[in-house]
Design a protein around this motif. Structure first.
Motif, PDB file in Angstrom:
ATOM      1  N   ALA A 424       0.830  -1.207   0.000  1.00 41.54           N
ATOM      2  CA  ALA A 424       0.000   0.000   0.000  1.00 41.54           C
ATOM      3  C   ALA A 424       0.865   1.258   0.000  1.00 41.54           C
ATOM      4  O   ALA A 424       0.583   2.226  -0.724  1.00 41.54           O
ATOM      5  CB  ALA A 424      -0.928  -0.013   1.210  1.00 41.54           C
ATOM      6  N   ARG A 425       1.911   1.251   0.807  1.00 40.88           N
ATOM      7  CA  ARG A 425       2.797   2.422   0.850  1.00 40.88           C
ATOM      8  C   ARG A 425       3.499   2.630  -0.485  1.00 40.88           C
ATOM      9  O   ARG A 425       3.629   3.761  -0.971  1.00 40.88           O
ATOM     10  CB  ARG A 425       3.817   2.263   1.971  1.00 40.88           C
ATOM     11  CG  ARG A 425       3.214   2.298   3.364  1.00 40.88           C
ATOM     12  CD  ARG A 425       4.194   1.809   4.402  1.00 40.88           C
ATOM     13  NE  ARG A 425       3.562   1.577   5.700  1.00 40.88           N
ATOM     14  CZ  ARG A 425       4.040   0.787   6.634  1.00 40.88           C
ATOM     15  NH1 ARG A 425       5.189   0.115   6.436  1.00 40.88           N
ATOM     16  NH2 ARG A 425       3.401   0.619   7.772  1.00 40.88           N
ATOM     17  N   ALA A 426       3.947   1.550  -1.087  1.00 42.18           N
ATOM     18  CA  ALA A 426       4.626   1.663  -2.374  1.00 42.18           C
ATOM     19  C   ALA A 426       3.692   2.197  -3.449  1.00 42.18           C
ATOM     20  O   ALA A 426       4.121   2.893  -4.372  1.00 42.18           O
ATOM     21  CB  ALA A 426       5.183   0.302  -2.790  1.00 42.18           C
ATOM     22  N   SER A 427       2.403   1.889  -3.331  1.00 46.45           N
ATOM     23  CA  SER A 427       1.442   2.320  -4.358  1.00 46.45           C
ATOM     24  C   SER A 427       1.248   3.829  -4.383  1.00 46.45           C
ATOM     25  O   SER A 427       0.725   4.381  -5.350  1.00 46.45           O
ATOM     26  CB  SER A 427       0.097   1.637  -4.123  1.00 46.45           C
ATOM     27  OG  SER A 427      -0.550   2.145  -2.961  1.00 46.45           O
ATOM     28  N   LEU A 428       1.661   4.518  -3.307  1.00 47.89           N
ATOM     29  CA  LEU A 428       1.495   5.974  -3.240  1.00 47.89           C
ATOM     30  C   LEU A 428       2.591   6.723  -3.992  1.00 47.89           C
ATOM     31  O   LEU A 428       2.472   7.929  -4.226  1.00 47.89           O
ATOM     32  CB  LEU A 428       1.501   6.439  -1.777  1.00 47.89           C
ATOM     33  CG  LEU A 428       0.445   5.832  -0.851  1.00 47.89           C
ATOM     34  CD1 LEU A 428       0.632   6.374   0.564  1.00 47.89           C
ATOM     35  CD2 LEU A 428      -0.957   6.137  -1.358  1.00 47.89           C
ATOM     36  N   VAL A 429       3.633   6.024  -4.381  1.00 49.62           N
ATOM     37  CA  VAL A 429       4.830   6.662  -4.931  1.00 49.62           C
ATOM     38  C   VAL A 429       4.526   7.455  -6.204  1.00 49.62           C
ATOM     39  O   VAL A 429       5.114   8.511  -6.447  1.00 49.62           O
ATOM     40  CB  VAL A 429       5.916   5.591  -5.207  1.00 49.62           C
ATOM     41  CG1 VAL A 429       7.023   6.135  -6.090  1.00 49.62           C
ATOM     42  CG2 VAL A 429       6.484   5.087  -3.883  1.00 49.62           C
ATOM     43  N   GLY A 430       3.609   6.984  -7.034  1.00 47.99           N
ATOM     44  CA  GLY A 430       3.385   7.607  -8.341  1.00 47.99           C
ATOM     45  C   GLY A 430       2.540   8.852  -8.336  1.00 47.99           C
ATOM     46  O   GLY A 430       2.293   9.433  -9.412  1.00 47.99           O
ATOM     47  N   GLN A 431       2.084   9.335  -7.188  1.00 51.66           N
ATOM     48  CA  GLN A 431       1.149  10.455  -7.151  1.00 51.66           C
ATOM     49  C   GLN A 431       1.693  11.778  -7.729  1.00 51.66           C
ATOM     50  O   GLN A 431       0.953  12.513  -8.360  1.00 51.66           O
ATOM     51  CB  GLN A 431       0.645  10.671  -5.723  1.00 51.66           C
ATOM     52  CG  GLN A 431      -0.330   9.601  -5.266  1.00 51.66           C
ATOM     53  CD  GLN A 431      -1.506   9.436  -6.209  1.00 51.66           C
ATOM     54  OE1 GLN A 431      -2.238  10.390  -6.486  1.00 51.66           O
ATOM     55  NE2 GLN A 431      -1.694   8.225  -6.703  1.00 51.66           N
ATOM     56  N   PRO A 432       2.977  12.140  -7.525  1.00 56.09           N
ATOM     57  CA  PRO A 432       3.454  13.378  -8.157  1.00 56.09           C
ATOM     58  C   PRO A 432       3.315  13.378  -9.668  1.00 56.09           C
ATOM     59  O   PRO A 432       3.068  14.422 -10.277  1.00 56.09           O
ATOM     60  CB  PRO A 432       4.931  13.427  -7.722  1.00 56.09           C
ATOM     61  CG  PRO A 432       4.964  12.699  -6.421  1.00 56.09           C
ATOM     62  CD  PRO A 432       3.968  11.576  -6.584  1.00 56.09           C
TER      63      PRO A 432
END
Length: 482
Positions: A424-432
């Motif tokens: 779940a934490r890794a999935s947030l990486v692409g937001q920028p």
């Protein structure tokens, strides 16, 4: 076949808008329609479009009335003190202005809504960029990346979706990621500093002695963000200069009345700080400030759906500030271009997303990407998820990624001992990078209000946003949260 056609459709769309062969609205409508026919589902095109429009209609309504609301707040002078304060702090230094853009966007992003963030940031910073002839794609790029990092707050959307999809607590996902996200935010601020130095070298550190008598040159950058010279920096920015009036002056064509006339010329927008413009309502300043504060609080507390809040807010702002019907019509007409451009872009994007989802292209694309992950990378599925989040969240909606792809990736990771929290934490990486996706309605608010071509924004921001994502991923690995 659907996988190939899906990637081909996205690639065709991006190439056409980045090379300016088609407008974004035309490309968002015609390209998916052609590919829908190509996959043999042309008879269902109407259903796909209606489904897409239905899902995005509340967003379009929110943007329409939000633009009217914040447009009225600009007209009445609510943001004038903010702009003047930033102007005094920045001292007309391009480097400080770009860094200030990143800081302002990051702070406002705490409300969790990208559209609101971009409206406030552009409203405050646009006059400064125009006065100094700074590159507007630098402003849109920095604002989008700062918002992308801050969009990971639990109430911003992605974290809540990841928590829901994997049945986790949002705080357990977000809190351990804070150090990595702070590194990403520092990376955005560092990039803003570098881009600001480039702008300073190109323009020089100017001093504004009198806000109402400054004259400058507007610089339109193709491949903006470059250093001085036609071939310098990122891809060789081509400079085209034309004179524009300073605040309080008239344009070269003569008869350049202020923004109250409903015109949308750049020279009119430079007069946002004109203390004598007839749209000002100084006696109602605290009413407007209170109304805006209540509106933002209501959005955060979710007292009502956001479209309803902005609809009520716009109606109240118009009625109180401009009781006369002709004045209300003039204010609506003054912002009609932005409303039409943004809402039209959202409904056009609904065609694109409707065809992607309705034909099954997005499912086949996601499945192909998951299947291409070698078995040897199983123990490193969190890293794989972080890398895949860049293209996947760019080419599909957050709903599609978090509810359609992430559970599949998490299941594959669980088979190799990778916990759902790490995934779940890794999935947030692409937001920028996601915040500049053509499928994100808020980005059209950003480029529309800043009067930047979407293709120029994309060409400028993609590389920097991708680097910011990888920086967050590296920091997450270093801190042991991914």
């Amino acid at each position: 076949m659907l996988t190939i056609l899906g990637f081909a459709m996205i690639a065709t769309f991006l190439v056409l808008i980045m090379t300016k062969k088609m407008s974004p609205i035309a490309a968002l409508v015609l390209i998916p329609a052609l590919f829908c026919v190509a996959v043999g589902k042309g008879a269902h095109l109407g259903d796909y479009v209606i489904d897409g429009v239905s899902s995005l209609a509340p967003t379009a309504a929110m943007l329409m009335f939000a633009i009217v609301y914040f447009g009225v707040m600009i007209d009445v002078g609510l943001f004038d003190p903010v702009v003047r304060a930033i102007l005094r702090f920045c001292k007309a230094d391009p480097m400080r202005i770009v860094v200030g853009t990143a800081v302002l966007a990051a702070i406002v992003s705490l409300d969790g809504d990208g559209s609101t963030t971009f409206m406030i940031t552009v409203s405050a910073m646009y006059p400064l960029y125009k006065r100094l002839g700074m590159s507007l794609v630098v402003m849109t790029g920095v604002a989008a990346m700062a918002n992308g990092v801050m969009n990971t707050v639990p109430w911003g959307g992605p974290t809540a979706r990841a928590a829901t999809a994997l049945k986790l607590d949002a705080a357990d996902i977000f809190v351990p990621m804070i150090p990595a996200l702070l590194v990403g935010l520092l990376g955005v601020l560092g990039l803003a500093y570098v881009l600001g130095l480039r702008e300073r070298r190109r323009l020089g550190a100017l001093r504004l002695q009198d806000e109402e008598s400054v004259e400058t040159k507007e610089t339109v950058l193709v491949g903006a963000g470059a250093g001085a010279g036609a071939d310098a920096g990122d891809g060789g920015g081509r400079l085209e200069k034309r004179p524009v009036a300073g605040a309080g002056g008239t344009d070269d064509a003569g008869g350049g009345d202020d923004a109250a006339d409903g015109g949308d010329d750049d020279a009119d927008l430079l007069k946002v700080l004109d203390p004598d413009r007839p749209t000002l309502r100084p006696r109602l300043y605290w009413f407007n400030a209170l109304l805006t504060g209540v509106l933002v609080t209501a959005m955060i507390m979710e007292w009502l759906p956001i479209p309803v809040l902005f609809l009520l807010g716009a109606a109240l702002a118009l009625s109180v500030n401009y009781p006369r019907l002709p004045d209300q019509k003039a204010r609506i007409a003054a912002h009609a271009d932005n409303v039409l451009n943004v809402s039209g872009m959202v409904f056009a994007a609904a065609v694109f997303t409707g065809v992607l989802q309705g034909t099954g292209m997005v499912d086949h694309m996601a499945g192909w990407l998951v299947d291409t992950v070698p078995d040897g990378l199983g123990p490193h599925m969190a890293l794989v998820t972080g890398v895949l989040s860049l293209p996947l969240t760019y080419f599909m909606s957050n709903d599609g990624f978090y509810f359609g792809v992430l559970p599949v990736l998490a299941e594959a990771g669980a088979a190799h001992g990778v916990t759902p929290l790490e995934m779940a934490r890794a999935s947030l990486v692409g937001q920028p990078l996601h915040m500049s996706s053509p499928l994100v309605p808020a980005v059209y608010v950003l480029v529309g209000m800043a009067r930047v071509e979407f293709g120029d924004h994309t060409r400028f921001v993609v590389k920097w946003a991708a680097l910011t994502c990888l920086l967050i991923l590296a920091a997450g690995i270093l801190f042991g949260t991914v």
